[in-house]
Design an enzyme around this catalytic site. Structure first.
Site, mmCIF file in Angstrom:
data_model
loop_
_atom_site.group_PDB
_atom_site.id
_atom_site.type_symbol
_atom_site.label_atom_id
_atom_site.label_comp_id
_atom_site.label_asym_id
_atom_site.label_seq_id
_atom_site.Cartn_x
_atom_site.Cartn_y
_atom_site.Cartn_z
ATOM 1 N N ASP A 267 0.833 -1.209 0.000
ATOM 2 C CA ASP A 267 0.000 0.000 0.000
ATOM 3 C C ASP A 267 0.865 1.255 0.000
ATOM 4 O O ASP A 267 2.044 1.230 0.381
ATOM 5 C CB ASP A 267 -0.969 0.018 1.186
ATOM 6 C CG ASP A 267 -0.255 0.045 2.539
ATOM 7 O OD1 ASP A 267 0.720 -0.716 2.712
ATOM 8 O OD2 ASP A 267 -0.666 0.835 3.412
ATOM 9 N N GLU B 139 0.054 -1.287 5.641
ATOM 10 C CA GLU B 139 1.124 -0.844 6.540
ATOM 11 C C GLU B 139 0.998 0.643 6.843
ATOM 12 O O GLU B 139 1.243 1.077 7.979
ATOM 13 C CB GLU B 139 2.486 -1.141 5.902
ATOM 14 C CG GLU B 139 3.687 -0.913 6.816
ATOM 15 C CD GLU B 139 4.239 0.512 6.781
ATOM 16 O OE1 GLU B 139 5.091 0.841 7.627
ATOM 17 O OE2 GLU B 139 3.795 1.296 5.900
ATOM 18 N N HIS C 111 6.239 9.761 0.663
ATOM 19 C CA HIS C 111 5.000 10.447 1.069
ATOM 20 C C HIS C 111 4.833 11.833 0.460
ATOM 21 O O HIS C 111 3.800 12.464 0.658
ATOM 22 C CB HIS C 111 4.885 10.555 2.603
ATOM 23 C CG HIS C 111 4.749 9.249 3.290
ATOM 24 N ND1 HIS C 111 4.209 9.121 4.557
ATOM 25 C CD2 HIS C 111 5.074 7.985 2.913
ATOM 26 C CE1 HIS C 111 4.209 7.845 4.933
ATOM 27 N NE2 HIS C 111 4.745 7.136 3.940
#
Length: 386
Positions: A74, A136, A359
């Protein structure tokens, strides 16, 4: 299929945690099956996601022991981020590969899958295992399901390499993460009649200040581990909501807080201190205003356990020897390594890319990092050859 080709394929799956990862998992399962490797899938309770665990047996067919290569499938959302390219289409520029998940952590998965033919060609005395999980990024929710399935089947690997982005350094420890939701219930009243109400926001503020006092205590008194960039346990309140109007005493306030504990520091012990304050100080004070006042605390479904690898474990010594990294690296972000360790499988964290690139918009991984990862994985598999 090369690492880059695998990475292109993996990035094209939008496996943001709110979405299913089944298309990616089934693609990997089918690719492994075409090479004679059987995969076991363990599904999320709602059935829309799955973990994959595949074993490449030793030359004599042995499936017990060996080393796990672990990665999560993920990724975090791209919502609101200003990308210079399609985040779900691999883009190369100046020696970098851009796309969501390239660093965190589809790069490691791609390298592992690309090298399966090489792994299978070796006369290994021990098996290699591939462990690819779901969810996760939202609290390490998938790995416990997979580990429970392994325990039920009696599978017990000897060590695990979690391929989170570390710049191919050996990370031997990280903090745990614990998340709670708190609901404070008071009594509504007109704001001109304060004595007839119980202000939930104000009493929530007392608890939040207590959390900050605990955080300040850990900062000033420790315990400390100077190998971390933040060398003490941290607490913070990061979300809050309450009230319905400026002239109404609020009867409810909800907030969420987290603490990230150093390995060896009991998260349950920290939470007991919070709850002791509620019972001995906060609730008696609230109930002077309203005898039905109450505070509810809900532990959120997060399973980020702290990791502290032993330097005596074979997997730690092996990964250090293969990378040449003798430094002591510890990080404040979490991984699934603590869960493997808690299940009796010693783990270290070592993977391509850097957490600073994860991210964010225009996430990328250096091609040189993928090359270094491939070299490491070849050496790791080679270490299992008699």
């Amino acid at each position: 299929m090369s690492t880059r080709e695998w990475l292109r394929r993996l990035v094209a799956f939008d496996t943001t945690s709110r979405n299913s990862n089944l298309a990616l998992i089934e693609t990997v399962r089918d690719a492994l099956a075409a090479q004679g490797v059987t995969s076991e899938l363990s599904y999320a309770p709602e059935g829309g996601k799955a973990n994959l665990f595949a074993t490449l047996p030793a030359h004599d067919g042995a499936t017990q022991g060996g080393i796990v290569l672990s990665g999560h499938t993920d990724v975090v959302p791209v919502d609101g981020q200003d990308w210079g390219s399609d985040p779900f289409s691999l883009t190369e520029k100046d020696g970098k590969l851009y796309g969501r998940g390239t660093a965190d952590m589809k790069g490691f998965i791609a390298a592992s899958l690309a090298l399966v033919p090489h792994f299978l060609s070796l006369r290994r005395t021990k098996p290699l295992h591939l462990a690819f999980s779901y969810d996760e990024e939202v609290g390490c929710l998938g790995a416990p399901v997979m580990l429970a399935a392994l325990k039920q089947r009696g599978v017990r690997p000897e060590g695990c390499v979690v391929g989170e982005p570390t710049g191919m350094r050996v990370v031997v420890a990280h903090k745990g993460m614990n998340l709670y939701r708190c609901r404070v219930h008071g009594k509504a009243a007109h704001s001109s009649l304060t004595t007839r109400g119980c202000n939930a926001i104000e009493h929530a503020a007392r608890l939040i200040c207590h959390l900050r006092d605990l955080a300040d205590q850990f900062k000033s008194q420790g315990p400390y581990d100077e190998c971390y960039d933040v060398p003490f346990t941290t607490l913070s309140t990061n979300l809050i909501a309450g009230g319905i109007a400026v002239n109404t005493i609020p009867d409810a306030c909800e907030f969420s807080y987290e603490f990230r504990n150093l390995p060896g520091m009991s998260p349950d012990g920290i939470q007991r201190r919070v709850e002791a304050y509620i019972q001995t100080e906060l609730l008696p004070r609230m109930r002077r205003d309203h005898d039905a006042a109450r505070v509810e605390i809900e532990a959120m479904p997060v399973a980020v356990l702290a990791l502290e690898a032993s330097e005596r474990e074979a997997i730690t010594r092996l990964v250090r020897a293969l990378t040449g990294d003798k430094g002591t690296s510890k990080v404040s972000y979490g991984t699934e390594g603590g869960q493997f360790q808690n299940a009796g499988i010693p783990a270290v964290v070592c993977g391509p890319g850097h957490i600073e690139q994860a991210h964010r918009a225009d996430e990328y991984i250096d091609i040189a990092q993928l090359t270094a990862c491939e070299d490491f994985l070849r050496k790791l598999a080679g270490s299992l050859v008699d």
